[in-house]
Design a protein around this motif. Sequence first.
Motif, PDB file in Angstrom:
ATOM      1  N   CYS A  61      15.967 -11.122  57.329  1.00  0.00           N
ATOM      2  CA  CYS A  61      17.379 -11.071  57.779  1.00  0.00           C
ATOM      3  C   CYS A  61      18.237 -12.024  56.958  1.00  0.00           C
ATOM      4  O   CYS A  61      19.467 -11.940  56.972  1.00  0.00           O
ATOM      5  CB  CYS A  61      17.473 -11.462  59.256  1.00  0.00           C
ATOM      6  SG  CYS A  61      16.649 -10.307  60.358  1.00  0.00           S
ATOM      7  N   GLU A  62      17.595 -12.928  56.223  1.00  0.00           N
ATOM      8  CA  GLU A  62      18.370 -13.967  55.507  1.00  0.00           C
ATOM      9  C   GLU A  62      19.328 -13.372  54.484  1.00  0.00           C
ATOM     10  O   GLU A  62      20.419 -13.880  54.287  1.00  0.00           O
ATOM     11  CB  GLU A  62      17.422 -14.997  54.867  1.00  0.00           C
ATOM     12  CG  GLU A  62      16.847 -15.961  55.909  1.00  0.00           C
ATOM     13  CD  GLU A  62      15.675 -16.804  55.369  1.00  0.00           C
ATOM     14  OE1 GLU A  62      15.045 -17.501  56.190  1.00  0.00           O
ATOM     15  OE2 GLU A  62      15.401 -16.738  54.153  1.00  0.00           O
ATOM     16  N   ASP A  63      18.917 -12.229  53.843  1.00  0.00           N
ATOM     17  CA  ASP A  63      19.874 -11.649  52.877  1.00  0.00           C
ATOM     18  C   ASP A  63      20.692 -10.525  53.537  1.00  0.00           C
ATOM     19  O   ASP A  63      21.311  -9.719  52.860  1.00  0.00           O
ATOM     20  CB  ASP A  63      19.126 -11.127  51.638  1.00  0.00           C
ATOM     21  CG  ASP A  63      18.268  -9.902  51.983  1.00  0.00           C
ATOM     22  OD1 ASP A  63      17.616  -9.348  51.071  1.00  0.00           O
ATOM     23  OD2 ASP A  63      18.260  -9.497  53.168  1.00  0.00           O
ATOM     24  N   SER A  64      20.639 -10.491  54.877  1.00  0.00           N
ATOM     25  CA  SER A  64      21.351  -9.525  55.741  1.00  0.00           C
ATOM     26  C   SER A  64      21.007  -8.063  55.481  1.00  0.00           C
ATOM     27  O   SER A  64      21.720  -7.172  55.937  1.00  0.00           O
ATOM     28  CB  SER A  64      22.879  -9.666  55.716  1.00  0.00           C
ATOM     29  OG  SER A  64      23.326 -10.654  54.911  1.00  0.00           O
ATOM     30  N   SER A  65      19.903  -7.811  54.734  1.00  0.00           N
ATOM     31  CA  SER A  65      19.482  -6.391  54.600  1.00  0.00           C
ATOM     32  C   SER A  65      18.905  -5.927  55.950  1.00  0.00           C
ATOM     33  O   SER A  65      18.999  -4.765  56.304  1.00  0.00           O
ATOM     34  CB  SER A  65      18.427  -6.247  53.501  1.00  0.00           C
ATOM     35  OG  SER A  65      17.330  -7.103  53.781  1.00  0.00           O
ATOM     36  N   TRP A  66      18.315  -6.874  56.681  1.00  0.00           N
ATOM     37  CA  TRP A  66      17.793  -6.575  58.018  1.00  0.00           C
ATOM     38  C   TRP A  66      18.576  -7.391  59.026  1.00  0.00           C
ATOM     39  O   TRP A  66      19.102  -8.468  58.703  1.00  0.00           O
ATOM     40  CB  TRP A  66      16.296  -6.917  58.107  1.00  0.00           C
ATOM     41  CG  TRP A  66      15.432  -5.933  57.368  1.00  0.00           C
ATOM     42  CD1 TRP A  66      15.124  -5.956  56.036  1.00  0.00           C
ATOM     43  CD2 TRP A  66      14.801  -4.775  57.911  1.00  0.00           C
ATOM     44  NE1 TRP A  66      14.320  -4.878  55.720  1.00  0.00           N
ATOM     45  CE2 TRP A  66      14.096  -4.136  56.854  1.00  0.00           C
ATOM     46  CE3 TRP A  66      14.739  -4.204  59.188  1.00  0.00           C
ATOM     47  CZ2 TRP A  66      13.353  -2.970  57.026  1.00  0.00           C
ATOM     48  CZ3 TRP A  66      13.999  -3.035  59.372  1.00  0.00           C
ATOM     49  CH2 TRP A  66      13.316  -2.434  58.293  1.00  0.00           C
ATOM     50  N   LYS A  67      18.654  -6.868  60.271  1.00  0.00           N
ATOM     51  CA  LYS A  67      19.374  -7.566  61.344  1.00  0.00           C
ATOM     52  C   LYS A  67      18.533  -7.475  62.624  1.00  0.00           C
ATOM     53  O   LYS A  67      18.038  -6.386  62.954  1.00  0.00           O
ATOM     54  CB  LYS A  67      20.711  -6.828  61.581  1.00  0.00           C
ATOM     55  CG  LYS A  67      21.887  -7.699  61.901  1.00  0.00           C
ATOM     56  CD  LYS A  67      23.231  -6.958  61.831  1.00  0.00           C
ATOM     57  CE  LYS A  67      23.206  -5.554  62.437  1.00  0.00           C
ATOM     58  NZ  LYS A  67      24.122  -4.620  61.800  1.00  0.00           N
ATOM     59  N   ARG A  68      18.371  -8.599  63.297  1.00  0.00           N
ATOM     60  CA  ARG A  68      17.645  -8.564  64.570  1.00  0.00           C
ATOM     61  C   ARG A  68      18.592  -8.022  65.637  1.00  0.00           C
ATOM     62  O   ARG A  68      19.760  -8.384  65.697  1.00  0.00           O
ATOM     63  CB  ARG A  68      17.199  -9.969  64.982  1.00  0.00           C
ATOM     64  CG  ARG A  68      16.367 -10.004  66.264  1.00  0.00           C
ATOM     65  CD  ARG A  68      15.994 -11.434  66.687  1.00  0.00           C
ATOM     66  NE  ARG A  68      17.167 -12.187  67.082  1.00  0.00           N
ATOM     67  CZ  ARG A  68      17.715 -12.130  68.292  1.00  0.00           C
ATOM     68  NH1 ARG A  68      17.225 -11.339  69.222  1.00  0.00           N
ATOM     69  NH2 ARG A  68      18.809 -12.840  68.584  1.00  0.00           N
ATOM     70  N   LEU A  69      18.085  -7.101  66.494  1.00  0.00           N
ATOM     71  CA  LEU A  69      18.933  -6.530  67.551  1.00  0.00           C
ATOM     72  C   LEU A  69      18.708  -7.305  68.846  1.00  0.00           C
ATOM     73  O   LEU A  69      17.579  -7.352  69.349  1.00  0.00           O
ATOM     74  CB  LEU A  69      18.593  -5.053  67.760  1.00  0.00           C
ATOM     75  CG  LEU A  69      18.852  -4.125  66.558  1.00  0.00           C
ATOM     76  CD1 LEU A  69      18.393  -2.710  66.878  1.00  0.00           C
ATOM     77  CD2 LEU A  69      20.326  -4.132  66.164  1.00  0.00           C
ATOM     78  N   PRO A  70      19.742  -7.931  69.399  1.00  0.00           N
ATOM     79  CA  PRO A  70      19.582  -8.612  70.687  1.00  0.00           C
ATOM     80  C   PRO A  70      19.276  -7.583  71.775  1.00  0.00           C
ATOM     81  O   PRO A  70      19.538  -6.389  71.596  1.00  0.00           O
ATOM     82  CB  PRO A  70      20.933  -9.286  70.918  1.00  0.00           C
ATOM     83  CG  PRO A  70      21.903  -8.551  70.065  1.00  0.00           C
ATOM     84  CD  PRO A  70      21.141  -7.955  68.919  1.00  0.00           C
ATOM     85  N   SER A  71      18.714  -8.053  72.889  1.00  0.00           N
ATOM     86  CA  SER A  71      18.331  -7.101  73.949  1.00  0.00           C
ATOM     87  C   SER A  71      18.423  -7.792  75.305  1.00  0.00           C
ATOM     88  O   SER A  71      17.852  -8.869  75.493  1.00  0.00           O
ATOM     89  CB  SER A  71      16.890  -6.627  73.687  1.00  0.00           C
ATOM     90  OG  SER A  71      16.423  -5.872  74.783  1.00  0.00           O
ATOM     91  N   TYR A  72      19.148  -7.181  76.240  1.00  0.00           N
ATOM     92  CA  TYR A  72      19.432  -7.816  77.541  1.00  0.00           C
ATOM     93  C   TYR A  72      18.932  -6.935  78.684  1.00  0.00           C
ATOM     94  O   TYR A  72      18.811  -5.720  78.532  1.00  0.00           O
ATOM     95  CB  TYR A  72      20.949  -8.053  77.687  1.00  0.00           C
ATOM     96  CG  TYR A  72      21.528  -8.841  76.530  1.00  0.00           C
ATOM     97  CD1 TYR A  72      22.142  -8.199  75.452  1.00  0.00           C
ATOM     98  CD2 TYR A  72      21.380 -10.226  76.477  1.00  0.00           C
ATOM     99  CE1 TYR A  72      22.628  -8.911  74.367  1.00  0.00           C
ATOM    100  CE2 TYR A  72      21.869 -10.949  75.395  1.00  0.00           C
ATOM    101  CZ  TYR A  72      22.482 -10.286  74.346  1.00  0.00           C
ATOM    102  OH  TYR A  72      22.951 -10.996  73.264  1.00  0.00           O
TER     103      TYR A  72
END
Length: 206
Positions: free
Chosen positions: A35-46
């Motif tokens: 995720c550091e180069d923003s190619s990937w993004k973690r999806l939050p979940s509630y």
Amino acid sequence: RLFSSEKLTQRDHSLPNPSWSKDLRLLFDQFMKKCEDSSWKRLPSYKCESSQRVQDFKTHFLDPKFMNEQTVHGQLFTRSFEDGLGFEYAMFCNDAEKRIVCLFQGGPYLQGVPGFLHGGAIATIIDATTGMTALLAGGIVMTANLNINFKRPIPLCSTVVLNSQLDKVEGRKFFVSCNIHSVDGKTLYSETTGLFIKLDPDKRLK
Ligand SMILES: CCCCCCCCCCCCCC(=O)SCCNC(=O)CCNC(=O)[C@H](O)C(C)(C)COP(=O)(O)OP(=O)(O)OC[C@H]1O[C@@H](n2cnc3c(N)ncnc32)[C@H](O)[C@@H]1OP(=O)(O)O
């Protein structure tokens, strides 16, 4: 009561907790690096999504007759177990590749035959991952069809990796495929194709 439940709904469940295995933590750290180069993004979940898209869903698609006491207290099925007992997972999305990777650990309350995950529990995490893949591409969608080939049983409490990919879009139809592998990539547990339909603003769900 309200305060504590509000606090509950704001906890991001796609972050490590003590029930996570070493494998799950290692994979999570690997994807956080991606995720550091923003190619990937973690999806939050509630437990209870209060995002704009949920508001839009309620405004445009939900017939008021379905809004009742129960709906208000409804929780996302995959987030309604105590830590470690049900679905422990974190999803990461790659917008450019229209992909989602879900790191998943199925807990003891998801048992089917002794020692292995229930097929319905596997279908649930596949539905959530492929559904999110379609949702990120097309907005508010619902599952029309999910075809799962269960190749090998998934050991209870093991950590596995779901790879979901948007394959084709035809009008309101979003075609997604998804496979589940072991952490070392050597075991293919299941292969799925799914069809998700973008909801038609002129048709309230009946
Ligand atoms: C809201 C956001 C929440 C966020 C929280 C996080 C959640 C995480 C994500 C979790 C996600 C979890 C998600 C869940 O778990 S959703 C829960 C499980 N799914 C459902 O309950 C959906 C039930 N079905 C329906 O409501 C309707 O059938 C839908 C809405 C799906 C379509 O009814 P609609 O009246 O709108 O459309 P249409 O009937 O004109 O069809 C349109 C086109 O599609 C084609 N077609 C339709 N069905 C099939 C089929 N089975 N195979 C092949 N083709 C099919 C059809 O031929 C036509 O094609 P064409 O003639 O145009 O070529």
